[in-house]
Scaffold this motif. Structure first.
Motif, PDB file in Angstrom:
ATOM      1  N   GLU A 575      -2.689  46.235  24.896  1.00 35.27           N
ATOM      2  CA  GLU A 575      -3.496  45.031  25.027  1.00 35.27           C
ATOM      3  C   GLU A 575      -3.384  44.482  26.446  1.00 35.27           C
ATOM      4  O   GLU A 575      -2.286  44.313  26.971  1.00 35.27           O
ATOM      5  CB  GLU A 575      -3.007  43.993  24.013  1.00 35.27           C
ATOM      6  N   ARG A 578      -6.312  38.442  26.206  1.00 39.68           N
ATOM      7  CA  ARG A 578      -6.059  37.696  24.973  1.00 39.68           C
ATOM      8  C   ARG A 578      -6.833  36.391  25.010  1.00 39.68           C
ATOM      9  O   ARG A 578      -6.984  35.775  26.068  1.00 39.68           O
ATOM     10  CB  ARG A 578      -4.565  37.423  24.811  1.00 39.68           C
ATOM     11  N   THR A 580      -7.045  32.667  22.717  1.00 39.74           N
ATOM     12  CA  THR A 580      -6.468  31.883  21.625  1.00 39.74           C
ATOM     13  C   THR A 580      -7.325  30.640  21.371  1.00 39.74           C
ATOM     14  O   THR A 580      -8.047  30.168  22.251  1.00 39.74           O
ATOM     15  CB  THR A 580      -5.033  31.427  21.957  1.00 39.74           C
ATOM     16  N   VAL A 654     -11.876  42.102  23.006  1.00 38.71           N
ATOM     17  CA  VAL A 654     -10.794  41.206  22.630  1.00 38.71           C
ATOM     18  C   VAL A 654     -11.355  40.134  21.703  1.00 38.71           C
ATOM     19  O   VAL A 654     -12.404  39.540  21.988  1.00 38.71           O
ATOM     20  CB  VAL A 654     -10.150  40.551  23.861  1.00 38.71           C
ATOM     21  N   SER A 656     -10.284  36.587  19.352  1.00 34.03           N
ATOM     22  CA  SER A 656      -9.306  35.588  18.921  1.00 34.03           C
ATOM     23  C   SER A 656      -9.097  35.755  17.423  1.00 34.03           C
ATOM     24  O   SER A 656      -9.741  36.578  16.766  1.00 34.03           O
ATOM     25  CB  SER A 656      -9.829  34.183  19.222  1.00 34.03           C
TER      26      SER A 656
END
Length: 874
Positions: A575, A578, A580, A654, A656
């Motif tokens: 990975e 990211r 969030t 990617v 969340s």
């Protein structure tokens, strides 16, 4: 549709021995016996039915078309067209080439050819005069035997439609006095070829004859007035068809003898039993399983002839409302007695699934409705794999009468990958929209040409889908588990099929726009390879499971994918990015809200709400890796619906975590139109309702008030009429009226012609959407292809329907998806008309008739009973 090639199948089978592909391929049928009239029963889980309305399919012998009773006229949909049993035999290559393994035909028995009381004919086969003779329009007993032998020699099977509830209409009541059943009787003396059944004991049909009354073969009752009344449902007449008294042992004995005749003499392999809800369920224990040596049950009789798995499935027209299972429970009660646990019919037509498939695939309703239906089916039905599944039939609108071809393709793929016996209604493979149109050139509604085109796109698609089902036992015998649904709208629907040592994943996007499947848990190892077995839509290919065993895909509009794991695993790369979300799931909001979080390794991404990529907002990551955006809830109004959102960076792949939320807002009145009473008489004031008593003085087409309500860009249209009725037990909760609603969206270019209504919308508006809603259909069209004769192009989501019987109001809710780009409904215009609909707008004729509006010329005069002015939202 991606073809199921031998090479691809070999790849799948060779990838992992755990799939055991050789054992899962459908075994070749055993060689036929010397005389293939009787063959052993198949495993019905492996069969695919092709349902033929014999009179409308193929004409093999023109000499039997016209029996000289005025009953034959291919130009008239109420009369015989000329199809016959020889025609079916002649077209077996066509049917088998489609992938069907069995044929279901409408009742071939001797029928009432013409009923002058309703101006309609018995070409369909359900108005019997004798249960043990072939109708001469269809051929001879020898013709039927040749068809059976022809099927069995090919490894195919024969299902015959049968009726236990009623025979032809030979008497009716103008009013009913249960203390004197001889009073107010009308004998159908003008019926052709004659009035009354010719087979004993059913020839004792006349309530004015004392000996006939004493024999008690029929119920001396009127037509059903209240379908919610079990006494009427079981013992009164269905649409004036003479109701058999199956509580009389002599009646059931004669029925068993009649239908055992077809098993014995023709080698029939199964029965479809018509109108089972109108027969006491206790009748089926005797009819199917009786050990009486003189009059054995049909399953017992078939067993004595070597047919150990004789199939009998019932027709119970019952469609559930969303997230309700009352109709499903009624269907289930005819498969297994809920009080005793005794088996009754081996299968039932899956009407509940039919209704939900139409709602989700054709009408764009949330896919969670289909998830609920599949889960309840597993719990309620004793033998779901023996329940025939279908998309349409001779009693309901064709799928393509209100659904798009893209939606039909999805529904066909769904039907071929879930439990049940798939049923293909003749003509679907040719794109039929006419409910009972003929496949042969000279038949009714054929368009003047034969329709047996094996190069037709839908024919090719169905051939590939049947090959998929046959090649993988998991689709025929497996068990589904729903993995993902959309609670708010059309969009992602994903399920896993498991069984016979196999597992497969099936993924749909039921929306007309691109959608996102995010974070689907598969239960597989990270990096597991998924081989694509079949697909609908572009950009299809093999896939790989990501971290955490999750699968994410971008799905084009109306796409579908069928995957099977190969057993090969390639660990996903490390990975590098990211995203969030700061907020947790479960909040309830009353309007637009702010969303924030952090991101690393990406500079921009999209926030996707309810999977809808077309309306996803793009977010730019700020300094320090923080971001914030506003989420619009303009089209969200139902507090019971759980919405979802996810942040997604496509290039980096990617996601969340997925967040859920609810919206609690109310609708506000925007405009109310009070409509005069008694103006449901057409533009010239001279129209009248049909004379049949079911219309009575209810004036269902008389608009009294129309209220427009809004919340954001969601529109409710509340239609109050003089009276809402449910006389014919309609699935949408109202009958005897059809509403056609035209909607003009600001800033768009529309048209003025009102398709199939001989009229144009009033000056001052052009319609962009047209909703046609009545008791058994609900369709939405846009203007593409629309003309005076063509309705336009079906689109979704169609209107949601609510019925308030006490308030005599039908409310239609139009989704905010239709008003994309608008934050409110200011400037939207609405125009409403009433009429009625029965496979098309009900005809208008000059003089009084039972089933037609009258007082005008239906070829030129507007098909409008009552209407509103143009209603413009301020």
């Amino acid at each position: 549709m991606r073809p199921i090639s031998p090479t691809l199948l070999a790849l799948v089978c060779g990838a992992a021995t755990l799939l055991g592909c050789k054992s899962h391929e459908e075994p070749p049928p055993p060689p036929p016996p010397a005389d293939p009239l009787h063959v052993p029963s198949p495993d019905w889980r492996d069969q695919i039915l092709y349902f033929v309305m014999t009179d409308r399919f193929a004409n093999g012998d023109p000499d039997n078309d016209n029996q000289g009773a005025g009953e034959f006229d291919p130009a008239n949909g109420a009369k015989y067209s000329g199809g016959d049993l020889k025609g079916v035999l002649d077209r077996l290559d066509y049917i088998q080439g489609l992938g069907a393994t069995a044929i279901w035909i409408t009742p071939p028995v001797a029928n009432q050819w013409w009923d002058p009381l309703v101006n309609y004919g018995g070409y369909h086969g359900y108005w019997a005069r004798s249960f043990n003779q072939v109708d001469p329009h269809l051929g001879t007993l020898e013709d039927y035997q040749r068809l059976s032998r022809g099927l069995h020699a090919r490894g195919m099977y024969l299902v015959q439609d049968i009726v236990l509830n009623h025979m032809a209409n030979c008497f009716r009541y103008t009013s009913y006095d249960p203390s004197d059943v001889t009073a107010h009787v009308v004998l159908n003396t003008g019926a052709r070829p004659a009035c009354g059944p010719i087979q004993a004991p059913f020839d004792q049909w006349d309530p004015t004859n004392a000996a006939h009354r004493q024999a008690n073969i029929f119920h001396w009752t009127p037509t059903i007035a209240d379908y919610g009344n079990r006494e009427q449902e079981a013992n009164w007449q269905l649409s004036d068809l003479d109701d058999l008294n199956t509580d009389n042992p002599a009646v059931v004995a004669a029925l068993k003898d009649s239908y055992n005749f077809w098993i014995r003499e023709v080698g029939v392999d199964g029965f479809r039993v018509d109108t089972v809800f109108y027969v006491p369920s206790s009748t089926f224990k005797d009819f199917l399983y009786s050990q009486d040596k003189e009059h054995p049950g049909v399953i017992e009789h078939a067993r004595s002839l070597g047919k150990e798995g004789f199939l009998a499935f019932g027709e119970g027209f019952a469609v559930d409302k969303p997230f309700d299972d009352a109709a499903s429970r009624k269907v289930a009660s005819y498969m297994k007695n809920p009080a005793t646990g005794e088996d009754l019919l081996p299968g039932m037509l899956d009407f509940p699934l039919y209704g939900t498939m139409g709602d989700v695939f054709a009408r764009g309703r949330p896919t969670s409705q289909l998830a609920y239906r599949m889960a309840r089916s597993r719990e309620l039905f004793a033998r779901p794999h023996l329940m025939p599944t279908f998309l349409d039939n001779h009693d309901v609108d064709r799928f393509l009468a209100g659904g798009s071809e893209a939606a039909l393709r999805q529904a066909l793929l769904f039907m071929m990958t879930v439990p049940g016996i798939p049923v293909l209604y003749y003509g679907t493979e040719q794109g039929f929209t006419e409910q009972r149109g003929a496949m042969f050139q000279r038949g009714y509604g054929s368009g003047g040409k034969d329709r047996f085109d094996t190069s037709a796109p839908l024919y090719g698609l169905i051939r590939e889908l049947t090959s998929l089902r046959k090649s993988q036992a998991v689709f025929r015998r497996g068990t589904p588990t729903v993995l993902r649904q959309n609670d708010a709208r059309g969009g992602v629907f994903a399920y896993k099929m498991e069984g016979e040592g196999q597992v497969a994943f099936v993924v749909f996007n039921t929306s007309d726009e691109e959608t996102l499947l995010d974070n689907l848990g598969t239960g597989l190892a990270d990096g597991s390879e998924l081989k694509l077995l079949a697909s609908l839509g572009p950009a299809a290919g093999d896939a790989a499971v990501g971290r955490g065993g999750k699968l994410s895909l971008k799905l084009p509009a109306r796409a579908a994918r069928v995957f099977m794991p190969t057993g090969k695993v390639t660990p996903p790369p490390a990975e590098t990015a990211r995203i969030t979300l700061a907020a947790s799931s479960g909040d309830t909001v009353s309007g637009d809200f702010e969303l924030s979080g952090t991101a690393t390794g990406v500079s921009t991404f999209k926030v996707v709400v309810d999977g809808a990529l077309g309306s996803a907002s793009t977010v730019t990551v700020g300094g320090g890796g923080t971001w914030r955006t506003t989420v619009s809830v303009a089209g969200m109004v139902d507090p019971d619906i759980q919405h979802s959102l996810v942040a997604w960076a496509e290039d980096a792949q990617v996601f969340s975590e997925t967040r859920t939320f609810r919206v609690n807002r109310s609708f506000s009145p925007l405009l109310t139109h009070e409509d005069p009473a008694g103006d449901d008489i057409g533009p010239g004031g001279n129209y009248h309702y049909p004379t049949d008593s079911s219309w009575g003085d209810n004036h269902q087409g008389d608009l009294r008030r129309v209220t427009l309500l809004g919340s954001g860009n969601v529109l409710k249209i509340a239609l109050q009429t003089n009276r809402v009725t449910t006389i014919w037990n309609p699935q949408n909760g109202f009958d005897h009226v059809a509403f056609t609603v035209f909607v003009d969206v600001p800033g768009r270019t529309g048209i003025t012609v009102m398709p199939q209504q001989n009229a144009s919308v009033p000056a001052g508006m052009e319609w962009d959407y047209r909703a046609r809603v009545h008791g058994w259909s609900n369709a939405l069209f846009d203007t593409r292809g629309a003309s005076a004769t063509v309705e336009g192009t079906p689109v979704s989501p169609a209107a949601a329907i609510e019925v308030d019987m006490a308030g005599n109001t039908v409310t239609l809710t139009l989704s905010g998806e239709l008003f994309s780009g608008l934050t409110n409904l200011k400037g939207v215009k609405v125009y409403v008309t009433t009429w009625d609909y029965d496979g098309g707008y009900r005809p208008l004729v000059p003089t009084a008739e039972q089933w037609k509006f009258w007082g005008g010329d239906g070829a030129t005069d507007p098909l409008v009973l009552d209407d509103t002015p143009v209603l413009a939202i301020p």
